[in-house]
Write a protein that holds these residues in place. Structure first.
Motif, short mmCIF file in Angstrom:
data_model
loop_
_atom_site.label_atom_id
_atom_site.label_comp_id
_atom_site.label_asym_id
_atom_site.label_seq_id
_atom_site.Cartn_x
_atom_site.Cartn_y
_atom_site.Cartn_z
N PHE A 84 0.83 -1.21 0.00
CA PHE A 84 0.00 0.00 0.00
C PHE A 84 0.87 1.26 0.00
CE2 PHE A 84 -2.41 -3.34 2.13
CZ PHE A 84 -3.60 -3.30 1.43
N THR A 85 0.48 2.22 -0.81
CA THR A 85 1.13 3.53 -0.76
C THR A 85 0.69 4.25 0.51
OG1 THR A 85 -0.71 4.61 -1.89
CG2 THR A 85 1.04 3.71 -3.28
N GLY A 86 1.33 5.36 0.81
CA GLY A 86 0.92 6.17 1.96
C GLY A 86 -0.54 6.57 1.82
N GLN A 87 -0.93 6.95 0.62
CA GLN A 87 -2.32 7.33 0.36
C GLN A 87 -3.26 6.17 0.64
OE1 GLN A 87 -3.07 8.44 -3.77
NE2 GLN A 87 -4.90 9.56 -3.16
N GLN A 88 -2.94 4.99 0.14
CA GLN A 88 -3.82 3.83 0.34
C GLN A 88 -3.86 3.40 1.80
OE1 GLN A 88 -2.02 1.22 -2.56
NE2 GLN A 88 -3.47 1.81 -4.15
N ALA A 89 -2.76 3.67 2.54
CA ALA A 89 -2.74 3.34 3.96
C ALA A 89 -3.46 4.40 4.79
CB ALA A 89 -1.29 3.19 4.43
N GLY A 90 -3.90 5.46 4.14
CA GLY A 90 -4.67 6.49 4.85
C GLY A 90 -3.84 7.51 5.59
N VAL A 91 -2.60 7.74 5.14
CA VAL A 91 -1.74 8.72 5.81
C VAL A 91 -2.00 10.11 5.19
CG1 VAL A 91 0.62 9.38 6.39
CG2 VAL A 91 0.01 6.96 6.23
N PHE B 165 7.53 7.23 4.86
CA PHE B 165 8.08 8.50 4.40
C PHE B 165 7.09 9.33 3.59
CE2 PHE B 165 10.94 10.41 0.96
CZ PHE B 165 11.50 11.41 1.74
N GLN B 166 5.90 8.74 3.26
CA GLN B 166 5.01 9.45 2.34
C GLN B 166 3.57 9.47 2.81
OE1 GLN B 166 3.51 6.37 -0.99
NE2 GLN B 166 5.70 6.70 -1.07
N GLY B 167 2.86 10.48 2.40
CA GLY B 167 1.44 10.58 2.65
C GLY B 167 0.77 11.24 1.47
N VAL B 168 -0.45 11.70 1.68
CA VAL B 168 -1.16 12.39 0.61
C VAL B 168 -1.84 13.61 1.23
CG1 VAL B 168 -3.28 11.02 0.94
CG2 VAL B 168 -2.83 12.06 -1.27
N ASN B 169 -1.82 14.73 0.53
CA ASN B 169 -2.50 15.90 1.08
C ASN B 169 -3.97 15.86 0.71
OD1 ASN B 169 -2.40 16.69 -1.58
ND2 ASN B 169 -0.96 18.36 -1.26
N GLU B 170 -4.78 16.43 1.60
CA GLU B 170 -6.22 16.24 1.45
C GLU B 170 -6.81 17.01 0.29
OE1 GLU B 170 -8.41 15.37 5.54
OE2 GLU B 170 -7.04 17.07 5.68
N ASP B 171 -6.33 18.22 0.07
CA ASP B 171 -6.94 19.07 -0.94
C ASP B 171 -6.69 18.55 -2.36
OD1 ASP B 171 -4.65 19.70 0.55
OD2 ASP B 171 -4.28 21.51 -0.64
#
Lengths: 426, 426
Positions: free
Chosen positions: A97-104, A138-144
């Motif tokens: 899972f990417t950071g996005q898929q993991a909900g970060v 090390f990664q996440g996703v920004n909400e906007d």
């Protein structure tokens, strides 16, 4: 059976052979019945190589931060997919899972984003289906915008702790290339010992003052959310060091040692502004200027007015990498500040003695200063917190100072068995 | 000013120097006022290297397709980010987008996904803001899980065409390491000429029969959506070959040449089942078996019953890489099929003559066969479509055959000026 979050750094997944070794380990944990979430960094030096490529194509020009984050997160994509594939080939189901898929979810500070929330629904489903979840650190996703962001250097530790908190994991294992947290750097103090336990408060002081074993933000996050971290070696099955956050009640019951470890830091420099007019607001103006240059100041010493003409000297320490920028910023407003000279000294070292028991034991400073005096080490600056005393020495004296203090406080191997927890980074 | 979609393959972005060269080119296009969407493949051999790593960590075991797609899409992430950074450093604003961010929605066939829809809202906004949009080729996202998918080998061409269709671009440029589409492979026929124009119908026949310059699916997509493709070199500013889809009316008006090019293919093998009982359903059973082994059959020849005992021989061609699987599948049901012998011949070559004008010109086959006879080339199998004639020869005769046919149909350099369009891959 436990829910375990395990983080493996770049050196633990540097090539196919080491990825295979990690896969064996994870498959074994799963076979024992544990639910496992694995956080991985990029392979070996991948991130540095990508930064180097970016510099080559931009011919030194500033790269857009959003695109730098897209670039740098490619490294974790590779390692997370390879690890999932390796685990799968050992007969254990695994999903990446990417950071996005993991909900970060993070803010939009590309390159140094902060985690705002973690919604690990897909990880929970993955665990419930009996699979191991592999997550890009090390990664996440920004909400906007739904754009990928990075958490800054060492951010994979923070990813692991944040997932452990959100999933209410039993423990957050941080696998590294040393056996745990030591009472001092074993390369300087051969008699230093691995410690079984350290409080997050002490670990924070050590991380902030030179111990490199854990990323400061990850320890802050663990402390805030009560996550137990377990720092251990990826090359052995030995127990490492547990970083715990006792409640006030537990803390009362614990036999807190006076001193848990000796940290050191060679990365700082000292700047002294000589002959600053001793008037209200002078120091404030100086430090506004320093802050404007983006530098984090650590210690400050202002002498009492020693000059005949009502002037004083102000010294402060800062990361050595910031000295050029800070010097330029101060010299740009030299006339306004009114100092007579600016002295930059990159040849300093800092020793920090850390221990939660210090609170209730006066006399620690006196003992520290005595040990340094006996070793012939001159003290240039001093700063303290509730559970830490730091001194600045010349860089040349630092190793001698660390060894002398380690011995004076009974931390050497022969005596260390009595020390319940504490320590410092490699 | 035009809206241009430009695709650069792996060899055009293989290192920092070539990425910089592409960035110069794109910055120049933007400065001339064009709106530009760039589709990039992974750098050089990145994809092969990642596949190799996956094989190493899985010790030959089958890798989960979902994770393979996560792995393989890392390559485009790196190249798209680097190209955006490089363009940005040249003073031209550029933003990088993943397949997901570019709105490339696919089905869930990991490893070989099909594009279901393209919703390029973020690209439109990016162009409206005056920026160049850089998009990762070869990848999309499936609708149900939000997981990354890949479009299969050469999928970046399809990404470019799909974006050109969705954005109603004026042209879809495919940059490669040759100057365009040629009447034959110049390495075999030195007198082969680049052609200015070819119809998508002809290009489809050539791509299906050995011309490697364009990915078959991208030409199909372009044909279906009326996208004009322009195949050209990334090493020069020369015009390349335009692949067009004329309306029926336009086609009437066009001076269609009888022959547009000679394609060849060395990647096929021939299997002959000898002595198959000549009863209804025998061939059907044979080809069910072949299809069950996952092989795509190209040509089939069934001799008239030649054996005394009412038996016949059936030959077919298939990708050489499938021969082992197909041979095993046939031998597993040998008793049921009742053939007496199975002959595998990997030493074959296929020559295909393609031209839209063939429809209205009888006699092409006769001229082809005559040319091959005069060159001493034996024909083993024949198949035809409306605008193509293919023959199978021995692999050793293939180069001779291609040159003879190229000359016989007046395609050599001296005469080629009269040929309006046509050609074949490198």
């Amino acid at each position: 059976m436990s829910l375990i979050v395990s983080k493996f750094g770049g050196s633990s997944v540097s090539d196919a052979a080491s990825i295979s070794r990690v896969a064996d380990r994870i498959a074994g944990m799963r076979t024992q019945g544990h639910d496992v979430v694995v956080v991985v960094s990029a392979m070996g030096d991948t991130t540095d190589e990508l930064i180097d490529l970016a510099e080559q194509v931009s011919a030194g020009g500033a790269a857009p931060q959003r695109e730098m984050d897209i670039l740098l997160t490619a490294g974790e994509r590779i390692s997370m997919a390879l690890l999932a594939i390796a685990i799968h080939s050992r007969g254990v189901s695994a999903q990446a899972f990417t950071g996005q898929q993991a909900g970060v979810l993070t803010d939009s500070a590309y390159g140094n984003a902060r985690i705002l929330d973690v919604t690990p629904g897909r990880l929970t489903s993955c665990l419930e289906s009996g699979s191991v979840a592999i997550v890009a650190g090390f990664q996440g996703v920004n909400e906007d915008a739904g754009d990928v962001t990075t958490l800054g250097r060492g951010g994979s530790d923070t990813t692991a702790v944040a997932l452990a908190a959100a999933l209410r994991a039993d423990v957050c294992e941080i696998y590294t290339d040393v056996d745990g947290v030591f009472t001092a750097d074993p390369r300087i103090v051969p008699t230093a010992r691995r410690l079984a336990r350290v409080t997050s408060e002490e670990m924070l002081e050590m991380a902030a003052h030179g111990a490199k074993i854990l990323h400061l933000r990850s320890v802050e996050y663990a402390r805030r959310h009560g996550v137990e971290m377990h720092v251990r070696s990826s090359f052995s099955m030995l127990e490492g060091t547990r970083v715990v956050t006792p409640t006030d009640e537990e803390e009362q019951l614990m036999e807190a040692p006076i001193i848990s470890g000796v940290a050191h830091d060679r990365s700082q420099a000292k700047i002294t502004a000589v002959g600053v007019p001793d008037v209200p607001g002078a120091a404030a103006r100086l430090f506004e200027t320093v802050a404007g240059a983006g530098a984090n100041i650590d210690m400050i010493v202002q002498n009492v007015s020693v000059h005949e003409t009502g002037r004083t000297d102000i010294s402060f320490t800062l990361p050595a990498t910031d000295t050029d920028a800070v010097r330029a910023a101060i010299e740009a407003v030299a006339e306004e500040l009114g100092h007579t000279e600016l002295i930059v000294n990159a040849g300093i070292g800092k020793l920090s003695l850390v221990g939660a028991g210090m609170r209730s034991h006066p006399g620690v400073s006196a003992k520290l200063f005595g040990a340094l005096r006996d070793a012939g080490v001159n003290i240039e600056m001093i700063s303290t917190s509730e559970i830490r005393i730091s001194v600045v020495t010349s860089a040349d004296d630092l190793d001698t100072a660390v060894r002398a203090v380690h011995t004076a406080f009974g931390l050497d191997a022969a005596e260390v068995e009595a020390v319940v927890y504490g320590g410092t980074g490699r």
